[in-house]
Design an enzyme around this catalytic site. Sequence first.
Site, PDB file in Angstrom:
ATOM      1  N   LYS A  91      -6.808  -1.519   9.666  1.00 57.34           N
ATOM      2  CA  LYS A  91      -8.260  -1.639  10.181  1.00 57.34           C
ATOM      3  C   LYS A  91      -7.863  -2.386  11.637  1.00 57.34           C
ATOM      4  O   LYS A  91      -8.636  -2.152  12.699  1.00 57.34           O
ATOM      5  CB  LYS A  91      -8.860  -2.517   9.369  1.00 57.34           C
ATOM      6  CG  LYS A  91      -8.439  -3.840   8.745  1.00 57.34           C
ATOM      7  CD  LYS A  91      -7.788  -3.491   7.392  1.00 57.34           C
ATOM      8  CE  LYS A  91      -6.819  -4.620   7.060  1.00 57.34           C
ATOM      9  NZ  LYS A  91      -6.828  -4.888   5.751  1.00 57.34           N
ATOM     10  N   LYS A 141     -12.988  -4.951  10.334  1.00 58.43           N
ATOM     11  CA  LYS A 141     -13.627  -3.843   9.241  1.00 58.43           C
ATOM     12  C   LYS A 141     -15.140  -3.693   9.919  1.00 58.43           C
ATOM     13  O   LYS A 141     -15.521  -2.640   9.693  1.00 58.43           O
ATOM     14  CB  LYS A 141     -13.401  -4.505   7.960  1.00 58.43           C
ATOM     15  CG  LYS A 141     -11.939  -4.447   7.387  1.00 58.43           C
ATOM     16  CD  LYS A 141     -12.090  -5.329   6.098  1.00 58.43           C
ATOM     17  CE  LYS A 141     -10.561  -5.134   5.463  1.00 58.43           C
ATOM     18  NZ  LYS A 141     -10.434  -6.310   4.594  1.00 58.43           N
ATOM     19  N   VAL A 185       0.850  -1.168   0.107  1.00 55.08           N
ATOM     20  CA  VAL A 185       0.134   0.061   0.053  1.00 55.08           C
ATOM     21  C   VAL A 185       1.083   1.181  -0.074  1.00 55.08           C
ATOM     22  O   VAL A 185       0.424   2.161  -0.796  1.00 55.08           O
ATOM     23  CB  VAL A 185      -1.029  -0.010   1.106  1.00 55.08           C
ATOM     24  CG1 VAL A 185      -1.913   1.231   1.251  1.00 55.08           C
ATOM     25  CG2 VAL A 185      -1.871  -1.325   1.076  1.00 55.08           C
ATOM     26  N   GLU A 211     -10.278   5.595   5.436  1.00 50.60           N
ATOM     27  CA  GLU A 211     -11.061   5.013   4.601  1.00 50.60           C
ATOM     28  C   GLU A 211     -10.579   3.772   3.761  1.00 50.60           C
ATOM     29  O   GLU A 211     -11.218   2.838   3.460  1.00 50.60           O
ATOM     30  CB  GLU A 211     -11.202   5.877   3.562  1.00 50.60           C
ATOM     31  CG  GLU A 211     -12.137   5.542   2.077  1.00 50.60           C
ATOM     32  CD  GLU A 211     -13.615   5.072   2.479  1.00 50.60           C
ATOM     33  OE1 GLU A 211     -14.002   4.024   2.570  1.00 50.60           O
ATOM     34  OE2 GLU A 211     -14.504   6.021   2.906  1.00 50.60           O
ATOM     35  N   VAL A 233     -11.393  -0.176   5.321  1.00 49.47           N
ATOM     36  CA  VAL A 233     -12.502  -1.119   5.183  1.00 49.47           C
ATOM     37  C   VAL A 233     -12.826  -1.157   3.616  1.00 49.47           C
ATOM     38  O   VAL A 233     -12.850  -0.099   2.972  1.00 49.47           O
ATOM     39  CB  VAL A 233     -13.704  -0.699   5.803  1.00 49.47           C
ATOM     40  CG1 VAL A 233     -15.002  -1.316   5.539  1.00 49.47           C
ATOM     41  CG2 VAL A 233     -13.424  -0.347   7.423  1.00 49.47           C
ATOM     42  N   GLY A 252      -5.416  -4.807  -2.868  1.00 51.77           N
ATOM     43  CA  GLY A 252      -4.385  -4.769  -3.861  1.00 51.77           C
ATOM     44  C   GLY A 252      -3.813  -3.012  -3.764  1.00 51.77           C
ATOM     45  O   GLY A 252      -4.362  -2.443  -3.148  1.00 51.77           O
TER      46      GLY A 252
HETATM   47  N1  LIG Z   1      -2.447  -5.071   1.027  1.00 48.35           N
HETATM   48  C1  LIG Z   1      -3.739  -4.575   0.666  1.00 48.35           C
HETATM   49  O1  LIG Z   1      -4.537  -4.910  -0.120  1.00 48.35           O
HETATM   50  C2  LIG Z   1      -4.491  -3.707   1.723  1.00 48.35           C
HETATM   51  C3  LIG Z   1      -5.602  -3.198   1.800  1.00 48.35           C
HETATM   52  C4  LIG Z   1      -6.271  -2.462   2.569  1.00 48.35           C
HETATM   53  C5  LIG Z   1      -5.367  -2.259   3.855  1.00 48.35           C
HETATM   54  N2  LIG Z   1      -4.368  -2.728   3.971  1.00 48.35           N
HETATM   55  C6  LIG Z   1      -3.544  -2.503   5.313  1.00 48.35           C
HETATM   56  O2  LIG Z   1      -2.371  -1.722   4.957  1.00 48.35           O
HETATM   57  C7  LIG Z   1      -1.472  -1.506   5.641  1.00 48.35           C
HETATM   58  C8  LIG Z   1       0.011  -2.242   4.947  1.00 48.35           C
HETATM   59  O3  LIG Z   1      -0.297  -3.479   4.575  1.00 48.35           O
HETATM   60  P1  LIG Z   1       0.460  -3.871   3.134  1.00 48.35           P
HETATM   61  O4  LIG Z   1      -0.105  -4.839   2.326  1.00 48.35           O
HETATM   62  O5  LIG Z   1       1.071  -2.681   2.498  1.00 48.35           O
HETATM   63  O6  LIG Z   1       1.758  -4.637   3.930  1.00 48.35           O
HETATM   64  P2  LIG Z   1       3.254  -4.925   3.529  1.00 48.35           P
HETATM   65  O7  LIG Z   1       3.875  -5.906   4.311  1.00 48.35           O
HETATM   66  O8  LIG Z   1       3.307  -5.005   1.856  1.00 48.35           O
HETATM   67  O9  LIG Z   1       3.828  -3.461   3.756  1.00 48.35           O
HETATM   68  C9  LIG Z   1       4.244  -2.922   5.186  1.00 48.35           C
HETATM   69  C10 LIG Z   1       5.711  -2.283   4.955  1.00 48.35           C
HETATM   70  O10 LIG Z   1       6.040  -1.856   6.316  1.00 48.35           O
HETATM   71  C11 LIG Z   1       7.538  -2.086   6.436  1.00 48.35           C
HETATM   72  N3  LIG Z   1       7.760  -2.065   7.865  1.00 48.35           N
HETATM   73  C12 LIG Z   1       7.391  -2.932   8.859  1.00 48.35           C
HETATM   74  N4  LIG Z   1       7.913  -2.442  10.020  1.00 48.35           N
HETATM   75  C13 LIG Z   1       8.902  -1.414   9.664  1.00 48.35           C
HETATM   76  C14 LIG Z   1       9.649  -0.627  10.408  1.00 48.35           C
HETATM   77  N5  LIG Z   1       9.770  -0.830  11.529  1.00 48.35           N
HETATM   78  N6  LIG Z   1      10.095   0.446   9.923  1.00 48.35           N
HETATM   79  C15 LIG Z   1      10.060   0.803   8.371  1.00 48.35           C
HETATM   80  N7  LIG Z   1       9.183  -0.158   7.693  1.00 48.35           N
HETATM   81  C16 LIG Z   1       8.605  -1.117   8.248  1.00 48.35           C
HETATM   82  C17 LIG Z   1       7.670  -3.339   5.808  1.00 48.35           C
HETATM   83  O11 LIG Z   1       8.938  -3.849   5.387  1.00 48.35           O
HETATM   84  C18 LIG Z   1       6.667  -3.564   4.539  1.00 48.35           C
HETATM   85  O12 LIG Z   1       7.460  -3.010   3.596  1.00 48.35           O
HETATM   86  C19 LIG Z   1      -1.858  -3.006   6.877  1.00 48.35           C
HETATM   87  O13 LIG Z   1      -2.417  -2.358   7.947  1.00 48.35           O
HETATM   88  C20 LIG Z   1      -2.743  -3.501   6.060  1.00 48.35           C
HETATM   89  O14 LIG Z   1      -4.011  -4.424   6.810  1.00 48.35           O
HETATM   90  C21 LIG Z   1      -3.644  -3.576   2.980  1.00 48.35           C
HETATM   91  N1  LIG Z   2      -5.923  -8.483   3.639  1.00 49.99           N
HETATM   92  C1  LIG Z   2      -7.066  -7.721   3.181  1.00 49.99           C
HETATM   93  C2  LIG Z   2      -6.616  -6.431   2.493  1.00 49.99           C
HETATM   94  C3  LIG Z   2      -7.607  -5.337   2.403  1.00 49.99           C
HETATM   95  O1  LIG Z   2      -8.061  -4.785   3.582  1.00 49.99           O
HETATM   96  C4  LIG Z   2      -8.209  -8.286   2.174  1.00 49.99           C
HETATM   97  O2  LIG Z   2      -7.783  -9.438   1.755  1.00 49.99           O
HETATM   98  O3  LIG Z   2      -9.323  -7.933   2.425  1.00 49.99           O
HETATM   99 NA    NA Z   3     -12.639   1.837   1.763  1.00 51.23          NA
END
Ligand SMILES: NC(=O)c1ccc[n+]([C@@H]2O[C@H](COP(=O)([O-])OP(=O)(O)OC[C@H]3O[C@@H](n4cnc5c(N)ncnc54)[C@H](O)[C@@H]3O)[C@@H](O)[C@H]2O)c1
Ligand SMILES: N[C@@H](CCO)C(=O)O
Ligand code: NA
Length: 434
Positions: free
Chosen positions: A103, A203, A14, A127, A130, A300
């Site tokens: 979330k 969520k 993200v 936003e 969820v 995504g």
């Molecule tokens: N991937 C999705 O589709 C999605 C969708 C909605 C919400 N989210 C939320 O977004 C957030 C991030 O998810 P993501 O999928 O990008 O995860 P991810 O694991 O791809 O990214 C997290 C990043 O944070 C870095 N990180 C961890 N600890 C760290 C530290 N101490 N210092 C610096 N960097 C650090 C990791 O190396 C990683 O690059 C989460 O809360 C997740 O629930 C993800």
């Molecule tokens: N892991 C979560 C990311 C989006 O919040 C999902 O698959 O819906």
């Molecule tokens: Na949303």
Amino acid sequence: MNPVKVGICGLGTVGGGTFNVLKRNAAEIARRAGRGIEVVQIASRSAKPQYDTTGVALTSDPFDVVNNPEIDIVVELIGGYDLARELVMRAIENGKHVVTANKALIAVHGNEIFAHARSKGVMVAFEASVAGGIPVIKAIREGLSANRINWVAGIINGTGNFILSEMREKGRTFEDVLAEAQALGYAEADPTFDVEGIDAAHKLTILASIAFGIPLQFDKAFTEGITKLTIADVNYAEQLGYRIKHLGVARRTEQGIELRVHPTLIPEERLIANVNGVMNAVMVNGDAVGSTLYYGAGAGQEPTASAVVADLVDVVRVLTSDPQNRVPHLAFQPDSLSDLPILPISDCESAYYLRIQAKDHPGVLAQVASILSARGINIESIMQKEVEEQDGLVPMILLTHEVKEQKIDDAITALQQLKDIVGEVVRIRVEYLG
Ligand SMILES: NC(=O)c1ccc[n+]([C@@H]2O[C@H](COP(=O)([O-])OP(=O)(O)OC[C@H]3O[C@@H](n4cnc5c(N)ncnc54)[C@H](O)[C@@H]3O)[C@@H](O)[C@H]2O)c1
Ligand SMILES: N[C@@H](CCO)C(=O)O
Ligand code: NA
């Protein structure tokens, strides 16, 4: 006006998406927000991130970002409970606004975070937390604010829905699809959160608070995942006319609020029963509006970034001193409207259904095909029916690929001049809406 300065903690799925979208759409975003949005610092674990971060200060310590006096808004995209909580509380303490996609953080520590934010007069926007890119929090909080909400029900975990869809449609195994969801960046760092319903419960907890005006109470949510579902149950349900979806349901009753996530049979003719893959959908029922439905990518990289950046724009708009500019009437700031022309229908592009009534003579089809191909119109499919009893004419139905209307107009004129074609060619536009 100077750009607003933003710091990002976490450059994963993200974080990378947010950085890319802010960069790619910088001009469009500034036209909406009324100010530029500039990423000045990123906390990343990798010293050499895969994104072009030229001109951005990098640090391995996310506390550098939340303590950076230059930064107005901190974007928390590390995930998890403890470190994220500490970072967000510190950012608020330092008078910074916060945007997060986390979330777990909001569902578990949200009450405390919001209280702190109120005391410091800063905004916390979430936003993306969820249903990914679907602006469902905004829809409930703003668009439905006239209503007493009766219930909210949704497919709110993309990974789980992707797994169920692939298993049902392609007969793939649970483990195989989960591995793909992880590779695509959909899954949580700990994917048991996805498949055991914890992520959906986070969520739903947030949705219920926004729908009913109650504090966040994640520990009271009933949580059941998809791991015990079998293909046999999916098939039996189907024979009865149902699909099995993993649903979050929050319902107001006379006794209190139902707050539950679990696999659910849904009649197959419901729109939400046909939401597949990583797509999410949330239904919200209000006493005035009735049932409404919000659909889109639930996880995504860029779909989630879309929601993160929209929150940034919201915060920036509130930061402007001019109340007129806060929520521009036409979404873009009035001095940023562009003069893109509206196209005449002849320059519009779509696919076409054509119905032609032809005499039953050999070679008509070849003549039709040659008129279309001379104008660069590709045929997607052709159906020629039996001669109709009454008039001895053969109905010929064609679907074309997408093409400019002008070319179809020309082709129809030419077709109508053929002596073997009788009457007017019927034309209906086709939109695939993919
Ligand atoms: N991937 C999705 O589709 C999605 C969708 C909605 C919400 N989210 C939320 O977004 C957030 C991030 O998810 P993501 O999928 O990008 O995860 P991810 O694991 O791809 O990214 C997290 C990043 O944070 C870095 N990180 C961890 N600890 C760290 C530290 N101490 N210092 C610096 N960097 C650090 C990791 O190396 C990683 O690059 C989460 O809360 C997740 O629930 C993800
Ligand atoms: N892991 C979560 C990311 C989006 O919040 C999902 O698959 O819906
Ligand atoms: Na949303």
